[in-house]
Design an enzyme around this catalytic site. Structure first.
Site, PDB file in Angstrom:
ATOM      1  N   GLN A  93       9.019  28.094  10.039  1.00  0.00           N
ATOM      2  CA  GLN A  93       9.675  26.858   9.517  1.00  0.00           C
ATOM      3  C   GLN A  93      10.880  26.836   9.007  1.00  0.00           C
ATOM      4  OE1 GLN A  93       6.949  24.715   7.333  1.00  0.00           O
ATOM      5  NE2 GLN A  93       7.991  22.867   7.819  1.00  0.00           N
ATOM      6  N   HIS A  99       6.719  18.700  11.202  1.00  0.00           N
ATOM      7  CA  HIS A  99       7.679  18.279  12.984  1.00  0.00           C
ATOM      8  C   HIS A  99       6.114  18.736  13.840  1.00  0.00           C
ATOM      9  CE1 HIS A  99       9.522  21.645  11.615  1.00  0.00           C
ATOM     10  NE2 HIS A  99       9.546  21.967  12.794  1.00  0.00           N
ATOM     11  N   HIS A 101       5.900  20.846  17.147  1.00  0.00           N
ATOM     12  CA  HIS A 101       6.476  20.718  18.699  1.00  0.00           C
ATOM     13  C   HIS A 101       5.738  20.708  20.164  1.00  0.00           C
ATOM     14  CE1 HIS A 101       9.968  23.268  17.299  1.00  0.00           C
ATOM     15  NE2 HIS A 101       9.001  23.287  15.498  1.00  0.00           N
TER      16      HIS A 101
HETATM   17  P1  5GP Z   1      10.894  25.056  12.973  1.00  0.00           P
HETATM   18  O1  5GP Z   1      11.732  26.013  12.960  1.00  0.00           O
HETATM   19  O2  5GP Z   1      11.193  24.384  11.358  1.00  0.00           O
HETATM   20  O3  5GP Z   1       9.508  25.224  13.558  1.00  0.00           O
HETATM   21  O4  5GP Z   1      11.777  23.576  13.992  1.00  0.00           O
HETATM   22  C1  5GP Z   1      12.449  23.346  13.858  1.00  0.00           C
HETATM   23  C2  5GP Z   1      12.918  22.481  14.957  1.00  0.00           C
HETATM   24  O5  5GP Z   1      14.293  22.137  15.115  1.00  0.00           O
HETATM   25  C3  5GP Z   1      13.646  23.766  16.388  1.00  0.00           C
HETATM   26  O6  5GP Z   1      13.280  24.402  17.666  1.00  0.00           O
HETATM   27  C4  5GP Z   1      15.541  23.694  16.118  1.00  0.00           C
HETATM   28  O7  5GP Z   1      15.838  24.145  17.456  1.00  0.00           O
HETATM   29  C5  5GP Z   1      15.130  22.128  16.007  1.00  0.00           C
HETATM   30  N1  5GP Z   1      16.601  21.607  14.920  1.00  0.00           N
HETATM   31  C6  5GP Z   1      17.449  22.351  14.131  1.00  0.00           C
HETATM   32  N2  5GP Z   1      18.263  20.902  14.156  1.00  0.00           N
HETATM   33  C7  5GP Z   1      18.260  20.279  14.929  1.00  0.00           C
HETATM   34  C8  5GP Z   1      18.954  18.859  14.890  1.00  0.00           C
HETATM   35  O8  5GP Z   1      19.869  18.945  14.168  1.00  0.00           O
HETATM   36  N3  5GP Z   1      18.454  18.154  15.946  1.00  0.00           N
HETATM   37  C9  5GP Z   1      17.858  18.620  17.003  1.00  0.00           C
HETATM   38  N4  5GP Z   1      17.675  17.632  18.099  1.00  0.00           N
HETATM   39  N5  5GP Z   1      16.578  19.582  17.160  1.00  0.00           N
HETATM   40  C10 5GP Z   1      17.189  20.251  15.302  1.00  0.00           C
END
Ligand code: 5GP
Ligand code: ZN
Length: 113
Positions: A93, A99, A101
């Protein structure tokens, strides 16, 4: 000023490719897609992550998942997609606004890495 990246995407302060929006949820394309479909579905309410979610957030969590199912249906990827919540830094994360996915459009292996 709100410093949360995803709150700033909801407010339009930071641009993202919007896929869906309703009163409670917002969905947009992931900037670094891990498949032909990689959408992030988020509650408009700022919740830090699943482990911080409260009983009163149960409906919102369900709504995020139902929005993911709706987008998958619209895109015709119902033969196989995955909804994932990464919870905590060891699970990858990196953004601390809850969020879901939605990943699909390719074959998905199990278990994930
Ligand atoms: P996590 O790693 O927290 O589960 O997922 C965060 C997600 O947010 C990642 O898949 C990353 O690619 C996406 N993400 C990070 N920054 C941005 C952004 O500025 N815009 C968009 N559309 N996605 C983002
Ligand atoms: Zn936020």
């Amino acid at each position: 000023m709100n410093t949360c990246l995803f709150c700033r995407i909801i407010s339009g302060e930071i641009s993202a490719k919007k896929v869906y929006e309703d009163e409670h949820t917002y969905a947009f394309d992931d900037i670094n897609p891990q498949g032909p479909t990689h959408v992030l579905v988020i509650p408009k309410k700022h919740i830090r992550g699943l482990k911080e979610a409260q009983v009163e957030d149960a409906e919102l969590l369900g709504r995020c998942h139902l929005v993911a199912a709706h987008i998958a249906r619209q895109r015709g990827i119902e033969d196989g997609y995955r909804t994932v919540l990464n919870v905590g830094p060891n699970a990858g994360q990196s953004v601390f606004h809850l969020h879901v996915h939605l990943i699909g459009g390719r074959s998905l292996r199990w278990p994930p890495g």
